[in-house]
Design a protein around this motif. Sequence first.
Motif, PDB file in Angstrom:
ATOM      1  N   ASN A 248       0.976  -1.241  -0.071  1.00  0.00           N
ATOM      2  CA  ASN A 248       0.031   0.282   0.108  1.00  0.00           C
ATOM      3  C   ASN A 248       0.890   1.285  -0.028  1.00  0.00           C
ATOM      4  OD1 ASN A 248      -3.396  -0.115   0.236  1.00  0.00           O
ATOM      5  ND2 ASN A 248      -2.277  -2.162   1.329  1.00  0.00           N
TER       6      ASN A 248
ATOM      7  N   ARG B  63      -6.272   0.954  -2.899  1.00  0.00           N
ATOM      8  CA  ARG B  63      -5.865  -0.102  -1.853  1.00  0.00           C
ATOM      9  C   ARG B  63      -5.196  -1.158  -2.652  1.00  0.00           C
ATOM     10  NH1 ARG B  63     -11.257   1.409   0.233  1.00  0.00           N
ATOM     11  NH2 ARG B  63     -12.344   0.308  -1.253  1.00  0.00           N
TER      12      ARG B  63
ATOM     13  N   GLU C  26     -13.051  -9.868   4.116  1.00  0.00           N
ATOM     14  CA  GLU C  26     -11.478  -9.966   3.676  1.00  0.00           C
ATOM     15  C   GLU C  26     -11.442  -8.645   3.134  1.00  0.00           C
ATOM     16  OE1 GLU C  26      -9.738 -12.317   4.624  1.00  0.00           O
ATOM     17  OE2 GLU C  26      -7.965 -12.769   3.242  1.00  0.00           O
ATOM     18  N   LEU C  27     -12.405  -7.894   2.371  1.00  0.00           N
ATOM     19  CA  LEU C  27     -12.261  -6.552   1.878  1.00  0.00           C
ATOM     20  C   LEU C  27     -11.975  -5.522   3.047  1.00  0.00           C
ATOM     21  CD1 LEU C  27     -12.964  -4.881  -0.665  1.00  0.00           C
ATOM     22  CD2 LEU C  27     -15.439  -4.694   0.038  1.00  0.00           C
TER      23      LEU C  27
ATOM     24  N   MET D 284      -8.580  -5.643   3.821  1.00  0.00           N
ATOM     25  CA  MET D 284      -7.769  -5.123   2.779  1.00  0.00           C
ATOM     26  C   MET D 284      -8.055  -3.632   3.195  1.00  0.00           C
ATOM     27  SD  MET D 284      -8.116  -5.474  -1.283  1.00  0.00           S
ATOM     28  CE  MET D 284      -7.619  -4.447  -2.555  1.00  0.00           C
ATOM     29  N   LYS D 285      -9.064  -3.257   3.460  1.00  0.00           N
ATOM     30  CA  LYS D 285      -9.144  -1.759   3.587  1.00  0.00           C
ATOM     31  C   LYS D 285      -8.381  -0.992   4.717  1.00  0.00           C
ATOM     32  CE  LYS D 285     -13.633  -1.255   1.414  1.00  0.00           C
ATOM     33  NZ  LYS D 285     -15.020  -0.876   1.786  1.00  0.00           N
TER      34      LYS D 285
ATOM     35  N   PHE E  37      -5.509  -2.062   5.621  1.00  0.00           N
ATOM     36  CA  PHE E  37      -3.939  -2.027   5.364  1.00  0.00           C
ATOM     37  C   PHE E  37      -3.726  -0.866   4.606  1.00  0.00           C
ATOM     38  CE2 PHE E  37      -4.324  -6.809   5.975  1.00  0.00           C
ATOM     39  CZ  PHE E  37      -3.552  -6.947   7.182  1.00  0.00           C
ATOM     40  N   SER E  38      -4.722   0.105   4.057  1.00  0.00           N
ATOM     41  CA  SER E  38      -4.449   1.089   3.207  1.00  0.00           C
ATOM     42  C   SER E  38      -3.800   2.161   3.921  1.00  0.00           C
ATOM     43  CB  SER E  38      -6.036   1.421   2.665  1.00  0.00           C
ATOM     44  OG  SER E  38      -6.468   2.204   3.498  1.00  0.00           O
TER      45      SER E  38
END
Lengths: 300, 183
Positions: free
Chosen positions: A82, A100, B128-129, B132-133, B135-136
């Motif tokens: 990221n 993302r 899981e989405l 993922m968000k 880690f942004s």
Amino acid sequence: MNKILLSLMLASGCMSSACALDLGKLLTTENINKAADFAKNAADAAKDISPEAEVAIGDEAAAKLLGAKPLVNNPALQRYVNQVGVWVASQSEKPNLPWRFAVIEDPTVNSFATPGGNILITKGLWDRLSSEAELAAVLGHEITHVVKQHHLRAMKSEASRKALGNLADLAVSAKGGGDKRQLIGNLGKGASEIAVRGLDKGDEYDADVYGMVLTARAGYNPYAMVTVLQMLERFNSNSGGLEVFNTHSDPRARQDVIEASVGDKLEPYAGGVEQTSRFTAIKRGNTKPAAVTPKKPVKR
Amino acid sequence: MKIPFMAALLPALLTGAALAESGSVIRNTELRQKPFSDAAVVATVSSGTQVEILSRQGAWMNVSSNGQAGWVKMLSVRVGNGSSADAGSVIGQGVKVATTGSSGKTVTTGVKGLSEEELSHSQPDYGELERMKGFSTTPADAGKQANLARLTAVQVPEIAVSGSSGSSGNGSQNPSSNPQMRR
Ligand SMILES: [Zn+2]
């Protein structure tokens, strides 16, 4: 370029000579107007999608992809991609999309993008990258697909092929749903399918060339894109093509296009960064990069 | 430097000539002493000459051919043996290869990778989405971290795509390089 003409061709699928036979019968004023309206809808379909809807569609698509291949269980790696991805995306015309990035559990060598800014690379690809510049090049390629809305356009032309006026019709036909949530769900499913099926060659070449520009803007050596393609080419010939970069076209043809388009134009930036200590730290499984790893001098 | 990564590669790769990377030059090329256009010429290699790839730097590649080493442009070399036997060997292994007519893209199915078929059997994973968000990062933070990694943003003009019609044989389907797509 005549947009209407182009979309008329797309919309009607009149690429073959067989269409010419029926044209005479069909060329009534009423039909011409109808066709023009229809084509206009298809051409404008991507415009009908608001930025919010684009993100919602992209999230649906990403959830679908993640349902098949989960995240690699390595928070340091996920945060790192990221950091690099957002930095590269910040050099594009759309720095403020909700970008993302993630590495997913898949041994093959591949990468995917969805509308709205979700970008997934496989573990197989990550394992084969040897520098941060190469990672930036791969992400720059995918970022280009998002910035230029290649997936939305592919969905639009799919709508055309199915003789539908716009993306919304495609979504309805996909499942016969009515409400907005269903619509977004279906469009997201469509986007995920296009992500794994791959885009047209022209979009791939575009993503390579513009991806190199983004890589250079981010301060890296843009020719890392060529290194990645040569890695893929080598990999293809060594593995008998078993694990090809399967949503992406032939690496050799892509290098030919890069040579014709970029050539030496980006050589002034070739002295950019290749490697970083944070990349080598993550590769080694070290979660505290800068503190432990001595900086290697950057070449040139 | 490549050696540690080799451990992560699949056996399929190890059976190939992955360690000694080779390629061939695609045009008559001058072999230079250093990776610069104005460096002294060591030798001239003709189109099709096999070279061993020693290293890369910037836009350049250090190669050796017939006992002579020197630098050529990376884009003057294509790696591997250049044969297109890949598709054949894939079919030999029972993997389906389909080339779609309209786009000319090659789609390989039957491998373990993420495919449309696999997608059709899976449910969206919103948890899981969300992960993922989580880690942004923000452009500001990414910029700060990039600077710590000694990266600085550079002004680079956009480049138009050319030469794609010849290699794809399908230039008419390439609306992506239309001016209307550019900003
Ligand atoms: Zn691509």
